[in-house]
Design a protein around this motif. Structure first.
Motif, PDB file in Angstrom:
ATOM      1  N   CYS A 140      -8.466   5.661  -0.776  1.00 18.42           N
ATOM      2  CA  CYS A 140      -9.063   5.011   0.401  1.00 18.42           C
ATOM      3  C   CYS A 140      -8.185   5.283   1.632  1.00 18.42           C
ATOM      4  O   CYS A 140      -6.975   5.104   1.586  1.00 18.42           O
ATOM      5  N   ARG A 142      -8.264   3.736   4.398  1.00 20.13           N
ATOM      6  CA  ARG A 142      -7.957   2.539   5.174  1.00 20.13           C
ATOM      7  C   ARG A 142      -6.685   1.856   4.650  1.00 20.13           C
ATOM      8  O   ARG A 142      -5.777   1.568   5.397  1.00 20.13           O
ATOM      9  N   CYS A 143      -6.635   1.653   3.333  1.00 22.13           N
ATOM     10  CA  CYS A 143      -5.462   0.974   2.760  1.00 22.13           C
ATOM     11  C   CYS A 143      -4.487   1.985   2.143  1.00 22.13           C
ATOM     12  O   CYS A 143      -3.457   1.605   1.623  1.00 22.13           O
ATOM     13  N   CYS A 184      -8.720  -4.924   1.311  1.00 20.84           N
ATOM     14  CA  CYS A 184      -9.260  -3.822   2.118  1.00 20.84           C
ATOM     15  C   CYS A 184     -10.793  -3.879   2.169  1.00 20.84           C
ATOM     16  O   CYS A 184     -11.460  -3.927   1.138  1.00 20.84           O
ATOM     17  N   CYS A 187     -12.628  -0.404   0.619  1.00 17.50           N
ATOM     18  CA  CYS A 187     -12.709  -0.094  -0.814  1.00 17.50           C
ATOM     19  C   CYS A 187     -12.783  -1.352  -1.659  1.00 17.50           C
ATOM     20  O   CYS A 187     -12.834  -1.271  -2.880  1.00 17.50           O
TER      21      CYS A 187
HETATM   22 ZN   LIG Z   1      -8.971   0.563   0.851  1.00 16.91          ZN
END
Ligand SMILES: [Zn+2]
Ligand SMILES: [Zn+2]
Length: 359
Positions: A140, A142-143, A184, A187
């Motif tokens: 992922c 984002r995280c 997150c 995900c």
């Molecule tokens: Zn994530």
């Protein structure tokens, strides 16, 4: 939430890079109070700033997080002197020993992925290209795969409370249950997201149902610098309406009439390369296989092709014209053929009329 890299949290909180955690906490509390939506109900900008401040604090609010952020965002040319300046220079940045409580993760090869592709018999005969769709687990973005990653709750903006329409009633935020943070949001906290990919695969002539084609390095992504896995494409080949397939050999049922089988004939047959004329020898029994070399499927990895076999079948007429019937009656009369003689090698035991008829 924007997918852009968030602004420098030190800048947002108004503290120096070398500020202590206590300094950061103090700055955060002051700004959070000033911009809290409850204190600025008419000002949407304040709510935005409040979120920024929370996000900034989330990035550098603890020793661990600050250390991680610094390690990822440091500018070596400003903070660490010139490149190659002795053992503490630029290169040492990339060889930091693992922090206490943090293990260096070994490089992991990505997963192999298997997917199927449906192709026609003709495509298997000729070879083809096919677009195959498959999904891979990506880290992922984002995280960055960190399952302990928490972000400001998008529903309550990090207050832990949900304000009603009338701006009065409040209750515990149903999304974060009052925790103010959630895993997150991209995900769901798994650290991985499914990514659908398409790859154009060259399918060689001669593949069979169940042939596995390996495409190196197109599988799942590796972790911690590991190699990606491989993609396996399994071909599902539709059966031919004309040919029976035995590996690289093809069998074609060839119906012939009784006179053709008895007298022999030249018959025109389809092959993968177009029609040919084949000589059916006189006296060909049903099931006889006549080989036509090199007119079968390609053999994978070889230049020689399989063979085509013409399998003789004898047809009977559906209905007879008068002429045909007369001729066949005559043939029956004059025929000396005794096809069942072998049942009774010592001679026929009885006359036909004396036997009980079975039908
Ligand atoms: Zn994530
Ligand atoms: Zn919430």
């Amino acid at each position: 939430m924007s997918a852009m890299e968030p602004a420098d949290p030190y800048f947002i909180l108004g503290v120096e890079r070398n500020a202590s955690i206590d300094d950061i906490k103090r700055a955060y509390r002051r700004l959070a109070r000033d911009f809290h939506p409850d204190r600025n109900p008419e000002n949407p900008e304040a709510a935005e700033r409040f979120q920024e401040v929370r996000a900034a604090y989330d990035q550098i609010g603890t020793d661990q997080k600050k250390r991680e952020w610094d390690a990822l965002h440091v500018n070596p040319f400003q903070s660490y002197g010139t490149v190659g300046s002795g053992p503490q220079g630029f290169s040492s940045l990339f060889k930091q020993p693992p922090q206490p409580g943090q293990r260096a993760r070994p490089a992991m090869r990505g997963r192999d992925i298997e997917t199927e592709v449906q192709i026609s018999f003709e495509a298997a005969l000729q070879g083809t290209t096919a677009d195959v769709d498959f999904s891979v687990d990506e880290v992922c973005d984002r995280c960055e795969g960190d399952r302990s990653f928490r972000e400001v709750c998008p529903l309550c903006g990090g207050s832990g409370l949900e304000t009603g329409e009338d701006h009065l009633a409040t209750r515990i935020c149903p999304t974060c249950q009052g925790d103010e943070k959630v895993p997150c949001t991209k995900c769901g906290g798994s650290g991985r997201i499914k990514d659908t990919r398409r790859h154009r695969v060259k399918i060689p002539a001669g593949v069979d149902d169940g042939t596995r084609i390996r495409i190196s390095g197109k599988g799942g992504p590796g972790a911690s610098g590991g190699q990606p896995g491989d993609l396996y494409v399994v071909t599902r080949v539709a059966p031919s309406e004309v040919y029976e397939r035995r590996g690289a050999d093809l069998i074609l049922d060839v119906p012939v009439t009784y006179p053709e089988a008895v007298l022999g004939a030249n018959v025109i047959l389809p092959t993968p390369d177009g029609p040919i004329s084949l000589k059916v020898p006189a006296g060909s029994l049903p099931g006889r296989l006549l080989r036509v070399r090199g007119r079968g499927m390609a053999r994978l990895g070889e230049t020689a092709r399989g063979d085509l076999y013409a399998r003789i079948a004898i047809t009977l007429p559906d209905r007879l014209t008068e002429d045909e019937r007369d001729l066949l009656e005559t043939l029956k009369e004059v025929s000396s053929e005794m096809p069942r003689q072998h049942f009774f090698p010592d001679g026929m035991p009885l006359e036909e009329e004396e036997l009980e008829a079975e039908s």
